[in-house]
Design an enzyme around this catalytic site. Structure first.
Site, short mmCIF file in Angstrom:
data_model
loop_
_atom_site.label_atom_id
_atom_site.label_comp_id
_atom_site.label_asym_id
_atom_site.label_seq_id
_atom_site.Cartn_x
_atom_site.Cartn_y
_atom_site.Cartn_z
N GLN A 34 10.43 8.88 -5.10
CA GLN A 34 11.41 7.88 -4.67
C GLN A 34 11.72 6.92 -5.82
O GLN A 34 12.89 6.59 -6.07
CB GLN A 34 10.87 7.10 -3.48
CG GLN A 34 11.89 6.20 -2.82
CD GLN A 34 12.88 6.96 -1.99
OE1 GLN A 34 12.56 7.99 -1.40
NE2 GLN A 34 14.10 6.48 -1.94
N PRO A 56 1.40 8.78 -2.50
CA PRO A 56 1.73 8.55 -3.92
C PRO A 56 2.74 9.56 -4.48
O PRO A 56 3.59 9.19 -5.28
CB PRO A 56 0.38 8.68 -4.63
CG PRO A 56 -0.63 8.37 -3.58
CD PRO A 56 -0.05 8.88 -2.30
N ARG A 88 0.85 -1.19 0.00
CA ARG A 88 0.00 0.00 0.00
C ARG A 88 0.89 1.24 0.00
O ARG A 88 1.74 1.41 0.86
CB ARG A 88 -0.89 0.01 1.23
CG ARG A 88 -1.80 1.19 1.29
CD ARG A 88 -2.78 1.04 2.45
NE ARG A 88 -3.42 2.31 2.68
CZ ARG A 88 -3.49 2.91 3.85
NH1 ARG A 88 -3.00 2.31 4.92
NH2 ARG A 88 -4.08 4.06 3.96
N ILE A 89 0.70 2.09 -0.98
CA ILE A 89 1.48 3.33 -1.06
C ILE A 89 0.79 4.37 -0.18
O ILE A 89 -0.35 4.75 -0.42
CB ILE A 89 1.58 3.82 -2.53
CG1 ILE A 89 2.26 2.77 -3.41
CG2 ILE A 89 2.29 5.16 -2.60
CD1 ILE A 89 3.69 2.46 -3.04
N GLU A 110 15.28 1.71 -2.37
CA GLU A 110 16.30 1.51 -3.41
C GLU A 110 15.82 0.64 -4.55
O GLU A 110 16.61 0.25 -5.40
CB GLU A 110 17.55 0.90 -2.78
CG GLU A 110 18.19 1.81 -1.77
CD GLU A 110 19.43 1.22 -1.14
OE1 GLU A 110 19.70 0.03 -1.35
OE2 GLU A 110 20.13 1.96 -0.44
#
Length: 153
Positions: free
Chosen positions: A48, A42, A38-39, A115
């Site tokens: 990112q 947004p 779940r973001i 990352e």
């Protein structure tokens, strides 16, 4: 500690142009598609993802460390001699996300995305260079001298 993995996943695609006379690789487009639970925000997640992809672009094409053989220390100690991508180097970058709902992730349902954009982008650029030239380079960065050497070898 959970017995379940909490990994985010991503897929990367790169379109490149390779100048076979100079060895220069120019990235035309980058696309990353990510599943990261779940973001929660947004806007920052997109930033990112795209920031990681730009870092992966630098990893693939410009960023390299040189060690001093006598002292074992890095020769490049500042950003003046360490080449990172600048605005002119960055192509059209698109990051998309796949909605993912995993009830085993805990109350927020989120995963780490710190990352995930980096290494996949470098690999996608390397694969795109292989597709464009028929030559597989296995060492980063893909500098013009390495590309020319592989094309001539």
């Amino acid at each position: 500690m959970s017995s379940r993995a909490r990994h985010a996943f991503g897929a990367h695609v790169a379109e490149v142009a390779v100048d076979t006379v100079t060895g220069e690789v120019r990235v035309r487009r980058l696309l990353g598609v990510f599943a990261a639970g779940r973001i929660l925000n947004p806007r920052t997640a997109r930033s990112q993802f795209t920031g990681g992809m730009i870092t992966g672009l630098g990893m693939a094409l410009t960023e390299g460390s040189t060690l001093d053989p006598e002292y074992g220390d890095f020769v490049k100690r500042n950003l003046a001699s360490y080449h990172v991508p600048v605005h002119a180097d960055v192509p059209a970058v698109e990051a998309r996300r796949i909605e993912e709902d995993d009830p085993c992730l805990g109350p927020t349902g989120s995963k780490g995305i710190g990352e995930i954009g980096i290494v996949g982008t470098a690999a996608a650029i390397g694969n795109a260079v292989h597709h464009a030239t028929g030559v597989r380079l296995r060492r980063l960065p893909l500098t013009p001298d390495r590309v020319l050497g592989a094309l001539q070898g």
